[in-house]
Design a protein around this motif. Structure first.
Motif, PDB file in Angstrom:
ATOM      1  N   ASP A   1      73.421 -14.475  -8.320  1.00  0.00           N
ATOM      2  CA  ASP A   1      72.307 -13.530  -8.345  1.00  0.00           C
ATOM      3  C   ASP A   1      71.383 -13.801  -9.526  1.00  0.00           C
ATOM      4  N   HIS A   2      71.954 -14.300 -10.613  1.00  0.00           N
ATOM      5  CA  HIS A   2      71.144 -14.563 -11.812  1.00  0.00           C
ATOM      6  C   HIS A   2      70.781 -16.033 -11.954  1.00  0.00           C
ATOM      7  N   GLN A   3      71.050 -16.824 -10.903  1.00  0.00           N
ATOM      8  CA  GLN A   3      70.700 -18.252 -10.892  1.00  0.00           C
ATOM      9  C   GLN A   3      71.162 -18.976 -12.144  1.00  0.00           C
ATOM     10  N   MET A   4      72.412 -18.692 -12.502  1.00  0.00           N
ATOM     11  CA  MET A   4      72.979 -19.334 -13.690  1.00  0.00           C
ATOM     12  C   MET A   4      73.812 -20.544 -13.294  1.00  0.00           C
ATOM     13  N   LEU A   5      73.877 -21.487 -14.203  1.00  0.00           N
ATOM     14  CA  LEU A   5      74.844 -22.575 -14.072  1.00  0.00           C
ATOM     15  C   LEU A   5      76.084 -22.182 -14.866  1.00  0.00           C
ATOM     16  N   VAL A   6      77.250 -22.222 -14.216  1.00  0.00           N
ATOM     17  CA  VAL A   6      78.494 -21.848 -14.895  1.00  0.00           C
ATOM     18  C   VAL A   6      79.475 -23.019 -14.829  1.00  0.00           C
TER      19      VAL A   6
ATOM     20  N   ILE B   1      71.825 -20.201 -23.595  1.00  0.00           N
ATOM     21  CA  ILE B   1      73.231 -20.550 -23.365  1.00  0.00           C
ATOM     22  C   ILE B   1      74.154 -19.435 -23.858  1.00  0.00           C
ATOM     23  N   ALA B   2      75.209 -19.199 -23.100  1.00  0.00           N
ATOM     24  CA  ALA B   2      76.260 -18.271 -23.520  1.00  0.00           C
ATOM     25  C   ALA B   2      77.612 -18.948 -23.294  1.00  0.00           C
ATOM     26  N   VAL B   3      78.618 -18.431 -23.983  1.00  0.00           N
ATOM     27  CA  VAL B   3      79.942 -19.054 -23.925  1.00  0.00           C
ATOM     28  C   VAL B   3      81.022 -17.980 -23.793  1.00  0.00           C
ATOM     29  N   ILE B   4      82.000 -18.245 -22.947  1.00  0.00           N
ATOM     30  CA  ILE B   4      83.246 -17.472 -22.953  1.00  0.00           C
ATOM     31  C   ILE B   4      84.314 -18.407 -23.511  1.00  0.00           C
TER      32      ILE B   4
ATOM     33  N   ASP C   1      70.791 -18.846 -18.975  1.00  0.00           N
ATOM     34  CA  ASP C   1      70.614 -19.918 -17.989  1.00  0.00           C
ATOM     35  C   ASP C   1      71.938 -20.635 -17.710  1.00  0.00           C
ATOM     36  N   ILE C   2      72.679 -20.899 -18.775  1.00  0.00           N
ATOM     37  CA  ILE C   2      73.915 -21.677 -18.624  1.00  0.00           C
ATOM     38  C   ILE C   2      75.053 -20.936 -19.332  1.00  0.00           C
ATOM     39  N   LEU C   3      76.147 -20.748 -18.609  1.00  0.00           N
ATOM     40  CA  LEU C   3      77.354 -20.151 -19.193  1.00  0.00           C
ATOM     41  C   LEU C   3      78.464 -21.196 -19.176  1.00  0.00           C
TER      42      LEU C   3
ATOM     43  N   TYR D   1      80.962 -25.516 -11.429  1.00  0.00           N
ATOM     44  CA  TYR D   1      81.594 -26.821 -11.612  1.00  0.00           C
ATOM     45  C   TYR D   1      82.804 -26.711 -12.538  1.00  0.00           C
ATOM     46  N   LYS D   2      83.804 -27.509 -12.206  1.00  0.00           N
ATOM     47  CA  LYS D   2      84.955 -27.677 -13.092  1.00  0.00           C
ATOM     48  C   LYS D   2      84.825 -29.042 -13.763  1.00  0.00           C
ATOM     49  N   VAL D   3      84.910 -29.040 -15.074  1.00  0.00           N
ATOM     50  CA  VAL D   3      84.819 -30.280 -15.836  1.00  0.00           C
ATOM     51  C   VAL D   3      86.094 -30.429 -16.655  1.00  0.00           C
ATOM     52  N   VAL D   4      86.690 -31.619 -16.622  1.00  0.00           N
ATOM     53  CA  VAL D   4      87.871 -31.858 -17.454  1.00  0.00           C
ATOM     54  C   VAL D   4      87.521 -32.897 -18.513  1.00  0.00           C
ATOM     55  N   VAL D   5      87.918 -32.608 -19.747  1.00  0.00           N
ATOM     56  CA  VAL D   5      87.712 -33.532 -20.860  1.00  0.00           C
ATOM     57  C   VAL D   5      89.051 -34.203 -21.158  1.00  0.00           C
ATOM     58  N   LEU D   6      89.040 -35.528 -21.163  1.00  0.00           N
ATOM     59  CA  LEU D   6      90.229 -36.291 -21.546  1.00  0.00           C
ATOM     60  C   LEU D   6      89.827 -37.160 -22.726  1.00  0.00           C
ATOM     61  N   SER D   7      90.596 -37.119 -23.817  1.00  0.00           N
ATOM     62  CA  SER D   7      90.183 -37.868 -25.000  1.00  0.00           C
ATOM     63  C   SER D   7      90.975 -39.165 -25.129  1.00  0.00           C
ATOM     64  N   VAL D   8      90.347 -40.130 -25.767  1.00  0.00           N
ATOM     65  CA  VAL D   8      90.929 -41.466 -25.897  1.00  0.00           C
ATOM     66  C   VAL D   8      92.348 -41.453 -26.500  1.00  0.00           C
TER      67      VAL D   8
END
Ligand code: MG
Ligand code: ZN
Length: 219
Positions: free
Chosen positions: A26-31, A59-62, A111-113, A133-140
């Motif tokens: 409804d708020h056209q946010m990217l989460v 930008i906001a963050v949880i 705009d982006i959470l 979107y689900k994003v996974v971070v894998l570190s070296v």
């Protein structure tokens, strides 16, 4: 009886995820639901991402955390509206926890959470938070074998970000093998490699976010 109870809990979580999703749409946010094991650099990546995007996007963050609000403070110090969820030992975020934080945000002005999940490569992937979107971070330092060893996480995510590539000269992380393993586990998954510390490769990640944002606002 036990099975029934579990179904009910999951049903409620699905309802909570749909509730969140509707508010986000409804708020056209990217989460973006950001996941990784502890220490892969989610918070550092978020900090550096916020610094690049904050002039252009609101930008906001949880912040999900087991016990402290250290990561939330790091984001707040950049002037980002950040709501902390302490799971008190719980090893993942779920849609109900997210739903409870929503009244604290002014979504007309976001705009982006980003949702930083609990550091854990296992169960966070099984919980729909209502994200786009689900994003996974894998570190070296973790090693590229984590992709075949934790296939469920990589199968359920839209994008895999390899972080800390500034350490590639010193550690036996095989990028090509990582790409191949990811492609066989999840052919649709995208792949980025960067260093949040040196900003090498950050442009491609930033472009991915901008494209994702445009797709969300076009719906
Ligand atoms: Mg963190
Ligand atoms: Zn868990």
């Amino acid at each position: 009886m036990k099975v029934k109870l579990k179904e009910q809990v999951l049903k409620d979580l699905n309802e909570a995820a749909d509730f969140n999703r509707k508010i986000f749409k409804d708020h056209q946010m990217l989460v973006i639901n950001l996941m990784s094991s502890p220490g892969a650099g989610k918070t550092t990546l978020l900090e550096e991402t916020v610094k690049v995007l904050r002039d252009e996007y609101r930008i906001a963050v949880i912040e999900g955390d087991l016990a402290t609000d250290r990561d939330a403070e790091r984001l707040r110090s950049l002037g980002v509206k950040t709501v902390q969820i302490n799971t008190v030992g719980g090893c993942h975020l779920d849609a109900r926890m997210i739903a409870k934080t929503l009244p604290e945000f002014d979504f007309k002005n976001i705009d982006i959470l980003f949702i930083e999940n609990i550091g854990n490569l296992v169960c966070p992937s099984g919980y729909d938070l209502g994200q786009d979107y689900k994003v996974v971070v894998l570190s070296v330092p973790e090693g590229n074998d984590k992709i075949p060893k934790y296939p469920v996480m990589f199968r359920r995510t839209d994008l895999t970000v390899i972080n800390k590539i500034d350490l590639l000269p010193y550690l036996p992380f095989n990028i090509e093998e990582a790409k191949q393993d990811l492609a066989s586990i999840n052919p649709k998954a995208e792949f980025k490699q960067l260093s949040a510390l040196t900003h090498e490769g950050m442009d491609s990640w930033i472009e991915w976010i901008k494209d994702a944002y445009q797709k969300c606002t076009k719906l």
